[in-house]
Design a protein around this motif. Structure first.
Motif, mmCIF file in Angstrom:
data_model
loop_
_atom_site.group_PDB
_atom_site.id
_atom_site.type_symbol
_atom_site.label_atom_id
_atom_site.label_comp_id
_atom_site.label_asym_id
_atom_site.label_seq_id
_atom_site.Cartn_x
_atom_site.Cartn_y
_atom_site.Cartn_z
ATOM 1 N N LEU A 137 -8.747 1.727 -0.269
ATOM 2 C CA LEU A 137 -7.833 1.313 -1.331
ATOM 3 C C LEU A 137 -6.417 1.147 -0.789
ATOM 4 O O LEU A 137 -5.723 0.179 -1.116
ATOM 5 C CB LEU A 137 -7.839 2.341 -2.471
ATOM 6 C CG LEU A 137 -9.095 2.384 -3.336
ATOM 7 C CD1 LEU A 137 -9.052 3.559 -4.303
ATOM 8 C CD2 LEU A 137 -9.264 1.074 -4.101
ATOM 9 N N ARG A 138 -6.012 2.067 0.062
ATOM 10 C CA ARG A 138 -4.682 1.964 0.632
ATOM 11 C C ARG A 138 -4.584 0.748 1.549
ATOM 12 O O ARG A 138 -3.570 0.053 1.570
ATOM 13 C CB ARG A 138 -4.319 3.223 1.420
ATOM 14 C CG ARG A 138 -4.345 4.494 0.570
ATOM 15 C CD ARG A 138 -3.479 5.561 1.184
ATOM 16 N NE ARG A 138 -2.071 5.287 0.997
ATOM 17 C CZ ARG A 138 -1.105 5.645 1.825
ATOM 18 N NH1 ARG A 138 -1.392 6.280 2.928
ATOM 19 N NH2 ARG A 138 0.165 5.344 1.566
ATOM 20 N N ILE A 192 -6.196 -2.095 1.332
ATOM 21 C CA ILE A 192 -6.057 -3.266 0.462
ATOM 22 C C ILE A 192 -4.651 -3.358 -0.089
ATOM 23 O O ILE A 192 -4.016 -4.414 -0.077
ATOM 24 C CB ILE A 192 -7.072 -3.192 -0.702
ATOM 25 C CG1 ILE A 192 -8.482 -3.490 -0.192
ATOM 26 C CG2 ILE A 192 -6.690 -4.152 -1.828
ATOM 27 C CD1 ILE A 192 -9.523 -3.528 -1.283
ATOM 28 N N SER A 193 -4.169 -2.222 -0.545
ATOM 29 C CA SER A 193 -2.845 -2.197 -1.146
ATOM 30 C C SER A 193 -1.764 -2.586 -0.146
ATOM 31 O O SER A 193 -0.865 -3.375 -0.444
ATOM 32 C CB SER A 193 -2.589 -0.787 -1.701
ATOM 33 O OG SER A 193 -1.387 -0.735 -2.416
ATOM 34 N N ILE A 194 -1.863 -2.049 1.053
ATOM 35 C CA ILE A 194 -0.865 -2.340 2.080
ATOM 36 C C ILE A 194 -0.921 -3.810 2.482
ATOM 37 O O ILE A 194 0.107 -4.479 2.594
ATOM 38 C CB ILE A 194 -1.072 -1.440 3.321
ATOM 39 C CG1 ILE A 194 -0.805 0.012 2.956
ATOM 40 C CG2 ILE A 194 -0.174 -1.881 4.462
ATOM 41 C CD1 ILE A 194 -1.224 1.020 4.022
ATOM 42 N N GLY A 209 -2.768 6.765 8.836
ATOM 43 C CA GLY A 209 -2.899 7.980 9.625
ATOM 44 C C GLY A 209 -4.282 8.210 10.204
ATOM 45 O O GLY A 209 -4.710 9.345 10.354
ATOM 46 N N LEU A 210 -4.970 7.129 10.526
ATOM 47 C CA LEU A 210 -6.308 7.277 11.110
ATOM 48 C C LEU A 210 -6.369 6.483 12.406
ATOM 49 O O LEU A 210 -5.516 5.640 12.673
ATOM 50 C CB LEU A 210 -7.377 6.780 10.132
ATOM 51 C CG LEU A 210 -7.536 7.596 8.840
ATOM 52 C CD1 LEU A 210 -8.502 6.914 7.890
ATOM 53 C CD2 LEU A 210 -7.984 9.015 9.155
ATOM 54 N N ASP A 242 -13.095 4.341 -1.771
ATOM 55 C CA ASP A 242 -12.650 5.212 -0.691
ATOM 56 C C ASP A 242 -11.129 5.130 -0.628
ATOM 57 O O ASP A 242 -10.569 4.029 -0.630
ATOM 58 C CB ASP A 242 -13.270 4.761 0.641
ATOM 59 C CG ASP A 242 -12.776 5.597 1.806
ATOM 60 O OD1 ASP A 242 -13.421 6.594 2.154
ATOM 61 O OD2 ASP A 242 -11.703 5.246 2.359
ATOM 62 N N PRO A 243 -10.463 6.269 -0.568
ATOM 63 C CA PRO A 243 -8.997 6.295 -0.613
ATOM 64 C C PRO A 243 -8.370 5.450 0.485
ATOM 65 O O PRO A 243 -7.418 4.697 0.236
ATOM 66 C CB PRO A 243 -8.650 7.765 -0.408
ATOM 67 C CG PRO A 243 -9.896 8.534 -0.558
ATOM 68 C CD PRO A 243 -11.055 7.604 -0.442
#
Lengths: 123, 123
Positions: free
Chosen positions: A52-53, A55-57, A76-77, A48-49
């Motif tokens: 993934l973001r 985790i990355s952040i 942005g959620l 899921d985008p």
DNA sequence: CCAGTTCATTGAAGTTTGTCAATGAAGAGA
DNA sequence: TCTCTTCATTGACAAACTTCAATGAACTGG
């Protein structure tokens, strides 16, 4: 009769690292159904985008950790949605949560991503 | 207004290997939204027990290829459902299809699994 | 004790996904 | 040509997923 994956048997869903502890890579020999379910579960948590973001952040953050309030704005959620995604990642074994005061801090579980990656690799 | 991943912008969805051609691993720095969508798409194709088994069976088959009729029995699903899963895997760049006579033969795309794995790995 | 902040949970709505039965297209063999 | 096999596509349905607003729990600082 309709069949849905993972509904027939009640399999135990292990965190990624445990799931990776036992098994041969995907392409060596035919993967047993149970291992396929386990790996699919691990991959789904990643597929899921937004997750993934997240985790990355988290991984790229100061001190390798971040609280929910640091994460809602970049993705942005809404806060509940972010908490929901974080829970999925924790349950799957990619993140840990540690509560300090009012804040919940999330960290990447070392080796968890490498564990899934190792199950996919051909070598 | 509700937002759904990948619905807002029309992004081009590349096969795995192309998607992996450009990018840094997930944990080095914050992954851009567009790359996250692309990677999520690649992972989603893999995140199903049946599809994992299909890949595994194909890769472990005689001559590293298999036709649909070889695959329905092992996974225990109907032929249309198997074809559906195979299509998803072909579209995502994990398998190729080559039609010979009445049969469709599926092969693993060399390096495709390693490509996704490489995007996840920490090192 | 009260007000404010952080975060998890619940409930609801729309979208996507996995599955099958039915159908159709295309080649193989009589 | 006619029939059989293989396979893809279509349509339908139920389950699962993603999201938000509303709520509540727990800690912080006056």
């Amino acid at each position: 009769m309709k069949r849905y994956a993972g509904r027939v048997t009640t399999i135990e869903l292990l965190p990624v690292i445990d799931a990776a502890a036992c098994c041969a890579p995907l392409t060596r020999e035919t993967i047993p159904a149970e291992q396929a379910s386990s790996l699919a579960h691990s991959l789904k948590a990643l597929a899921d985008p937004t997750r993934l973001r997240l985790i990355s952040i988290v991984a790229a953050s100061e001190g390798q950790e971040a609280c929910v309030c640091d994460l809602t704005e970049p993705v942005g959620l809404s806060q509940p949605t972010v908490s929901h995604h974080l829970k999925i990642l924790v349950d799957a074994g990619y993140l840990t949560r540690s509560k300090r005061g009012t804040w919940s801090y999330y960290r990447l579980v070392p080796g968890s991503l490498d564990a899934v990656a190792g199950l996919l690799v051909t070598a």
